[in-house]
Scaffold this active site. Structure first.
Site, mmCIF file in Angstrom:
data_model
loop_
_atom_site.group_PDB
_atom_site.id
_atom_site.type_symbol
_atom_site.label_atom_id
_atom_site.label_comp_id
_atom_site.label_asym_id
_atom_site.label_seq_id
_atom_site.Cartn_x
_atom_site.Cartn_y
_atom_site.Cartn_z
ATOM 1 N N HIS A 1 -14.170 17.122 1.173
ATOM 2 C CA HIS A 1 -13.221 16.091 0.818
ATOM 3 C C HIS A 1 -13.604 14.723 2.066
ATOM 4 O O HIS A 1 -13.103 13.299 1.996
ATOM 5 C CB HIS A 1 -12.066 16.457 1.344
ATOM 6 N N ASP A 12 -14.121 23.242 -1.320
ATOM 7 C CA ASP A 12 -14.069 22.221 0.126
ATOM 8 C C ASP A 12 -15.514 21.995 0.186
ATOM 9 O O ASP A 12 -15.255 21.870 1.806
ATOM 10 C CB ASP A 12 -12.967 21.991 0.515
ATOM 11 N N SER A 38 -13.014 18.364 10.406
ATOM 12 C CA SER A 38 -13.364 18.489 9.302
ATOM 13 C C SER A 38 -14.378 18.331 9.426
ATOM 14 O O SER A 38 -15.135 17.635 9.192
ATOM 15 C CB SER A 38 -12.465 17.677 8.039
#
Length: 499
Positions: A110, A144, A222
């Site tokens: 992402h 992811d 992230s």
């Protein structure tokens, strides 16, 4: 005690090239200029001088490991999923990543999603202002994760790949390393492992193994590594709670499986799945209904997707007893079952033993890729669409739902709003909020109809079919008796009330 240590630039409150220290009751933060940190290890400070001395003797993350953690920048043009021929405004966002073997950078999908001409990715090393162009070599939204390539000898000079460790035990102290949105400073946050379980990967709606940690994290973290000792135990990819105090981590078995699959195949899908849904078999009544002996363990098949390799081989209400000779527990420990399956590859064959109407059978079944029922479309790719007669036809994708705030229209359904604990409903506690679709094979119209169907039962077993193809079986006479006891226990005057 949690702390956050940020390294890389001088605090805006400091005019000299000196460390600045901020201390609160729970968090101690150090901001050091990069020139002061090169070749040194990161330390944290506490009000308690003895604690500070102890930490100095065993610093959390070596500076050489920080050198391998990079900041990732992405510029993209997002397409509208409602009007797919239109582009929305250009967006810029970022995250973290780190070096792995083979001169590659690992990050979240992402953070760099999309593999088209409208995505531009750059990375920057710790302490440097130079941005290097990166190419997305491999991306898998179901886990992811993404792998980046940087074609620059200068970028890789002096950078060592980080090594992966194993799944940590509960309460293991860990350190989250990355670049939170608050600034360009690399930060190290201390936390502890609070859980290891199968969980939702929100971006793709798939379920794989996760690690939960108690550590304050932010969006820019992230893709960054979560470290214990000198090993990476996972990649941070989700944050739970308004206080951002629970981080969700992709564990190393998932990462290794992704990397190996990326090396062996040009396809993005690397995780195997039976593409079916199951439920546990702890309740004695449902076990008797399906002719399970007391020593038998297994899980009940609720639904088999038409795309499954088990379609037309296995059946609804079959009980899976073993996979490749490994027993399946009735408690439906999803780590041991779902994780075991996901660590195999698409098109790989497995031997499945099932109990069907009291008899055991074995079947060879080919696994399919992990893929949610609603297609996970890359949010920044040109969507598929077809226009005819003014109608715009698009596939139902998760990104369309997210853009449209799609909601199913309200209908009158009968749901289980609460499960009041009793021996009669043991094993069904997680059926709360599920819709009751059928009673003994008859479709439920409303609450009054459900009452009539239950009170008019003439069979030994009362079977309720719930949404998501879940099944609940109760011994009817035992359940009637237990109902009176439960009402009395909770001081409830009547089992029925209507407007």
């Amino acid at each position: 005690m949690l702390f956050r240590s940020c390294v890389g630039m001088v605090s805006r409150y400091s005019r000299a090239l000196l460390p600045t220290i901020t201390i609160s009751s729970r968090i101690a933060t150090i901001v050091l200029p990069f020139a002061l940190t090169r070749g040194r290890k990161i330390h944290t400070m506490s009000k308690d001088e003895e604690w500070w001395k102890k930490i100095r003797k065993s610093p959390p993350v070596d500076e050489l490991m920080l050198e391998s953690v990079v900041e990732v920048f992405t510029d993209s043009t997002k397409y509208s999923k409602v009007k797919p021929w239109q582009t929305l405004n250009q967006e810029s966002y970022g995250g973290s990543g780190f070096a792995i073997a083979g001169k590659k950078i690992l990050t979240n999908a992402h953070v760099v999603e999309g593999m088209n001409d409208h995505i531009f990715v750059h990375v920057k090393r710790h302490g440097s202002q130079v941005k290097y162009k990166a190419k997305v070599q491999k991306i898998a939204h179901e886990c992811d994760l993404a792998i980046l390539e940087i074609d620059s000898d200068e970028f890789w000079k002096g950078m060592n790949p980080l090594e992966f460790g194993d799944i940590p035990p509960l309460n293991e102290i860990v350190y989250v390393v990355g670049y939170p949105k608050a600034g360009e400073t690399i930060c190290v946050t201390k936390g502890v492992v609070t859980g290891v379980k199968t969980g939702n990967y929100l971006r793709s709606s798939t379920k794989l193994l996760t690690i939960h940690i108690d550590a304050t994290t932010y969006g820019g973290n992230s893709g960054g590594p979560v470290i214990t000792g000198d090993k990476v135990l996972g990649v941070l990819f989700q944050i739970l709670g308004d206080k951002k105090s629970t981080g969700v981590v992709i564990p190393t078995p998932i990462i290794r499986h992704f990397i190996t699959g990326a090396e062996e195949s040009s396809h993005n899908a690397v995780f195997g799945s039976l593409v079916l849904s199951c439920q546990s078999m702890k309740n004695a009544q449902i076990r008797n209904h399906f002719k399970m002996s007391p020593e038998t363990t297994g899980i009940l098949i609720n639904k088999i997707n038409s795309s499954s390799g088990a379609h037309k081989i296995l059946r609804k209400d079959d009980i899976i007893l073993a996979i490749d000779g490994v027993p399946v527990l009735s408690e439906m420990r999803r780590i041991s079952f779902n994780h075991f399956i996901s660590m195999k590859k698409p098109d790989e064959n497995i031997l499945v033993k099932v109990l069907r109407k009291g008899k055991e059978h074995e079947y060879n079944i080919s696994l399919k890729p992990v893929k949610p029922h609603i297609q996970v479309q890359q949010y920044y790719n040109l969507p598929s669409y077809y226009i005819f007669g003014g109608f715009v036809f698009v596939p139902l994708t998760k990104s369309y739902i997210d853009d449209k705030y799609y909601k199913i229209t309200d209908e009158q359904h009968v749901i289980i709003s609460q499960v009041m604990p009793d021996d009669i409903n043991k094993g069904y506690s997680n059926f709360k909020d599920l819709q009751v679709e059928k009673v003994n094979g008859v479709k439920v119209k409303n609450l009054k109809h459900l009452r009539e169907l239950i009170e008019g039962c003439f069979s030994k077993d009362l079977r309720l079919d719930l949404e998501n193809d879940k099944v609940m079986v109760l011994n009817y006479e035992s359940a009637k008796k237990a109902t009176f006891e439960i009402l009395e226990r909770h001081n409830i005057k009547s089992a029925w009330a209507s407007e």
